[in-house]
Design a protein around this motif. Structure first.
Motif, PDB file in Angstrom:
ATOM      1  N   ARG A  26       4.227  -2.690 -10.153  1.00 45.03           N
ATOM      2  CA  ARG A  26       3.101  -3.562  -9.816  1.00 45.03           C
ATOM      3  C   ARG A  26       3.392  -4.470  -8.628  1.00 45.03           C
ATOM      4  O   ARG A  26       2.517  -5.183  -8.153  1.00 45.03           O
ATOM      5  CB  ARG A  26       2.691  -4.397 -11.035  1.00 45.03           C
ATOM      6  N   ARG A  27       4.637  -4.445  -8.149  1.00 44.32           N
ATOM      7  CA  ARG A  27       4.967  -5.269  -6.980  1.00 44.32           C
ATOM      8  C   ARG A  27       4.651  -4.543  -5.674  1.00 44.32           C
ATOM      9  O   ARG A  27       4.780  -5.112  -4.602  1.00 44.32           O
ATOM     10  CB  ARG A  27       6.451  -5.655  -7.021  1.00 44.32           C
TER      11      ARG A  27
ATOM     12  N   PRO B 244       2.579  -3.472  -2.728  1.00 45.35           N
ATOM     13  CA  PRO B 244       1.335  -4.043  -2.191  1.00 45.35           C
ATOM     14  C   PRO B 244       0.393  -2.935  -1.708  1.00 45.35           C
ATOM     15  O   PRO B 244       0.609  -2.360  -0.640  1.00 45.35           O
ATOM     16  CB  PRO B 244       1.826  -4.882  -1.005  1.00 45.35           C
ATOM     17  N   ILE B 245      -0.618  -2.644  -2.481  1.00 42.60           N
ATOM     18  CA  ILE B 245      -1.570  -1.621  -2.051  1.00 42.60           C
ATOM     19  C   ILE B 245      -2.937  -1.939  -2.654  1.00 42.60           C
ATOM     20  O   ILE B 245      -3.039  -2.311  -3.833  1.00 42.60           O
ATOM     21  CB  ILE B 245      -1.072  -0.204  -2.445  1.00 42.60           C
ATOM     22  N   THR B 246      -3.961  -1.833  -1.833  1.00 44.00           N
ATOM     23  CA  THR B 246      -5.306  -2.132  -2.321  1.00 44.00           C
ATOM     24  C   THR B 246      -5.961  -0.854  -2.842  1.00 44.00           C
ATOM     25  O   THR B 246      -5.495   0.257  -2.586  1.00 44.00           O
ATOM     26  CB  THR B 246      -6.186  -2.702  -1.195  1.00 44.00           C
TER      27      THR B 246
ATOM     28  N   GLN C 242      -9.296  -5.202  -3.650  1.00 37.24           N
ATOM     29  CA  GLN C 242      -8.362  -5.752  -4.652  1.00 37.24           C
ATOM     30  C   GLN C 242      -7.012  -5.019  -4.601  1.00 37.24           C
ATOM     31  O   GLN C 242      -6.986  -3.802  -4.466  1.00 37.24           O
ATOM     32  CB  GLN C 242      -8.930  -5.538  -6.058  1.00 37.24           C
ATOM     33  N   PRO C 243      -5.909  -5.746  -4.775  1.00 38.97           N
ATOM     34  CA  PRO C 243      -4.633  -5.036  -4.947  1.00 38.97           C
ATOM     35  C   PRO C 243      -4.657  -4.314  -6.302  1.00 38.97           C
ATOM     36  O   PRO C 243      -5.200  -4.863  -7.275  1.00 38.97           O
ATOM     37  CB  PRO C 243      -3.592  -6.161  -4.977  1.00 38.97           C
ATOM     38  N   ILE C 244      -4.092  -3.118  -6.381  1.00 39.18           N
ATOM     39  CA  ILE C 244      -4.190  -2.394  -7.654  1.00 39.18           C
ATOM     40  C   ILE C 244      -3.389  -3.087  -8.759  1.00 39.18           C
ATOM     41  O   ILE C 244      -3.650  -2.873  -9.934  1.00 39.18           O
ATOM     42  CB  ILE C 244      -3.803  -0.903  -7.537  1.00 39.18           C
TER      43      ILE C 244
ATOM     44  N   ARG D 269      -3.710  -5.982  -9.652  1.00 40.66           N
ATOM     45  CA  ARG D 269      -4.558  -6.939 -10.367  1.00 40.66           C
ATOM     46  C   ARG D 269      -5.606  -6.248 -11.236  1.00 40.66           C
ATOM     47  O   ARG D 269      -6.408  -6.912 -11.887  1.00 40.66           O
ATOM     48  CB  ARG D 269      -5.282  -7.843  -9.366  1.00 40.66           C
TER      49      ARG D 269
END
Lengths: 254, 276
Positions: free
Chosen positions: A94-95, A97-99, A142-144, A146
């Protein structure tokens, strides 16, 4: 006669030292939906992973759109691009960074080297349309990390839908979707197979859904126990062979 | 003479210009490759690779060959060897890397003891000497930067998918093993080329710190990769200025500035900057 999209012939797959799938054969036609059912450890995920070339097979043949999957899991890229896969557990760090927009765009690009900014306009449009189709346009930026489980499923479904395909492979896909999401999901699958002729292969534990929505069923218990229309494949005798007689008695009482 | 004038004068000297350019190139490729390295949890791999380079340098010295010529093939073979061992033994990555790196470090020191007095000095191996960077080193670094940018840029989709979810990547037709090996080889080359300037002890900082700082400021993957490379280069420029200003050793000064950038990234408000 409809085109055969997927043909599996005497497929055997070993995990460690035991055969997780043995001698399985079936065919999947264009515009049809086939469910794979079976208890935990029956080899359902192993079967689809071997079909996709994620796991190596020890025996048998897999043909997708008439082209053989090599023992090393290779398929021509023109065929690969016709396949979409929605894994059972989309476990990721989850770290990262990808939308959602970026994730969906990954499904749009052709294989092979290319400049990252090539076809930007068409890519954006395709991503937007795919997100609209799964009612997730609002999630695009949104970042995935979240997203909730259901939202992640929608984003992944958009990844599958972002370009036209011929074969959709789903591993317990609706898990995590709410009631409305699940209903829309099956409606979407129906549209894809009826209107666009997609062949759909899905693993499911929801036998009522399988009975209601699927054209054919494979009952797996490492070996192929039965295959056919839901009424035949999900008969008490066949279910007893796959899940055990206690399960059939319990299901009958409830 | 003011400090600023002194620094400007220093950077008019050819060796300082080469050092600055060398630092920028090293920071750029370290940051670029580091962006994927940390997400794939290979940070310790770059550290082990750097430390194990001592063995390569020692072998070169023992055989009377220029250590720079031995270093690159050694780093690549070492990286491929570790990858092979990881796949074959199925041991925990950090445990296996620890075995390989500490034993190669030990053997490297033993081999060095047979070499006698090394004119370059052990300090130069451990901490590097960016001021000794030659024109030919710059050419090699520049070529490697082009290769790194080309590799990451042209295969960005594959690299992102592989980093995010390997089964999904394989299902979409990406040759995971070939991509993994290509990445490891490139990372080994970056570490090998950078050791002369940075030294075996600090090389992993060039790979890890800018990427971690960029991660904290990024929201999109593409923005993150570019920012990581940019912060790597920025750290090098600031570090060289700090080094000239306070007469500090250059490699450690650059790492100190990278740390400063990381700390700033940590305290900056996330909501404004995470739109990259």
């Amino acid at each position: 006669m409809k085109e055969i999209v997927l043909s599996v012939e005497k497929l055997t797959v070993y995990r460690e030292t035991y055969a997780a799938v043995q001698d399985v054969s079936f065919e999947l036609e264009a515009g049809t939906d086939m469910a794979i059912v079976g208890s935990n450890g029956a080899g359902k995920s192993t079967l689809v992973q071997a079909i996709l070339g994620i796991l190596p097979r020890q025996a048998g043949e897999v043909l997708i759109l008439g082209r053989p999957l090599t023992r090393r899991g290779h398929l021509p890229s023109s065929i690969r691009q016709q396949i979409a896969y929605l894994p059972q557990n989309f476990l990721f760090d989850r770290r990262i960074p990808i939308t959602v927009n970026e994730l969906v765009a990954l499904g749009w690009d052709d294989l092979g080297p290319k400049l990252p900014w090539a076809n930007q306009k068409q890519r954006r449009l395709a991503v937007r349309q795919a997100l609209e189709r799964v009612d997730a346009l609002h999630l695009g930026t949104q970042p995935i990390s979240r997203l909730s489980g259901g939202e992640t499923k929608r984003a992944l479904l958009a990844y599958c839908l972002v370009r036209p395909r011929r074969l959709l492979i789903l591993d317990e896909a609706p898990a995590g979707l709410d009631v409305r999401g699940e209903s829309e999901f099956y409606q979407l699958l129906y549209q894809l197979k009826q209107e666009q002729g997609w062949a759909i292969l899905q693993i499911s534990h929801d036998l009522d859904m399988v009975r209601k929505h699927c054209d054919r069923v494979l009952c797996l218990n490492r070996f192929l126990r039965c295959q056919g229309a839901p009424d035949y494949a999900l008969s008490p005798d066949n279910l007893a062979a796959v899940y055990g007689s206690d399960f059939v008695r319990y299901r009958h009482q409830h | 003479m003011s400090d600023l004038t002194r620094v400007i004068e220093l950077f008019q000297l050819p060796f300082m210009q080469r050092a600055l350019l060398g630092g920028v190139l090293t920071g750029l490729m370290g940051g670029l490759m580091g962006s994927f390295t940390i997400l794939r949890q290979l940070s310790f791999f770059s550290d082990a690779l750097g430390h194990s380079a001592l063995l390569g340098i020692s072998i070169g010295l023992l055989l009377g060959i220029n250590p720079s010529l031995v270093l690159l093939p050694f780093a690549v073979l070492f990286a491929l060897g570790i990858t092979y061992l990881l796949e074959r033994t199925r041991l925990w990555t950090d445990a296996l890397l620890n075995i390989v790196y500490s034993s190669s470090l030990a053997i490297g020191v033993i081999v060095l003891s047979f070499v006698g007095q090394y004119k370059g000095g052990i300090n130069n191996i451990l901490f590097g000497d960016i001021l000794a960077v030659r024109q030919s080193d710059l050419v090699v670094s520049a070529l490697l930067v082009v290769v790194c940018i080309g590799f990451v840029g042209l295969t960005l989709r594959s690299q992102i998918l592989l980093t995010l979810h390997e089964p999904l990547a394989i299902a979409s037709g990406i040759a995971a093993s070939a991509h993994r090996t290509a990445f490891i080889v490139l990372l080994a080359l970056v570490v090998g080329v950078s050791i002369k300037a940075i030294g075996v002890l600090l090389i992993s900082a060039f790979v890890v710190i800018p990427a971690c700082a960029a991660r904290m400021l990024s929201r999109t993957f593409t923005g993150y990769v570019m920012l990581s490379a940019g912060l790597g280069a920025l750290g090098a420029v600031l570090g060289m200025v700090l080094s000239a200003l306070l007469n500090l050793p250059s490699g450690p000064a650059i790492v100190t500035m990278q740390l400063a950038i990381f700390l700033v990234a940590m305290v900056l408000p996330r909501t404004k900057l995470s739109a990259v």
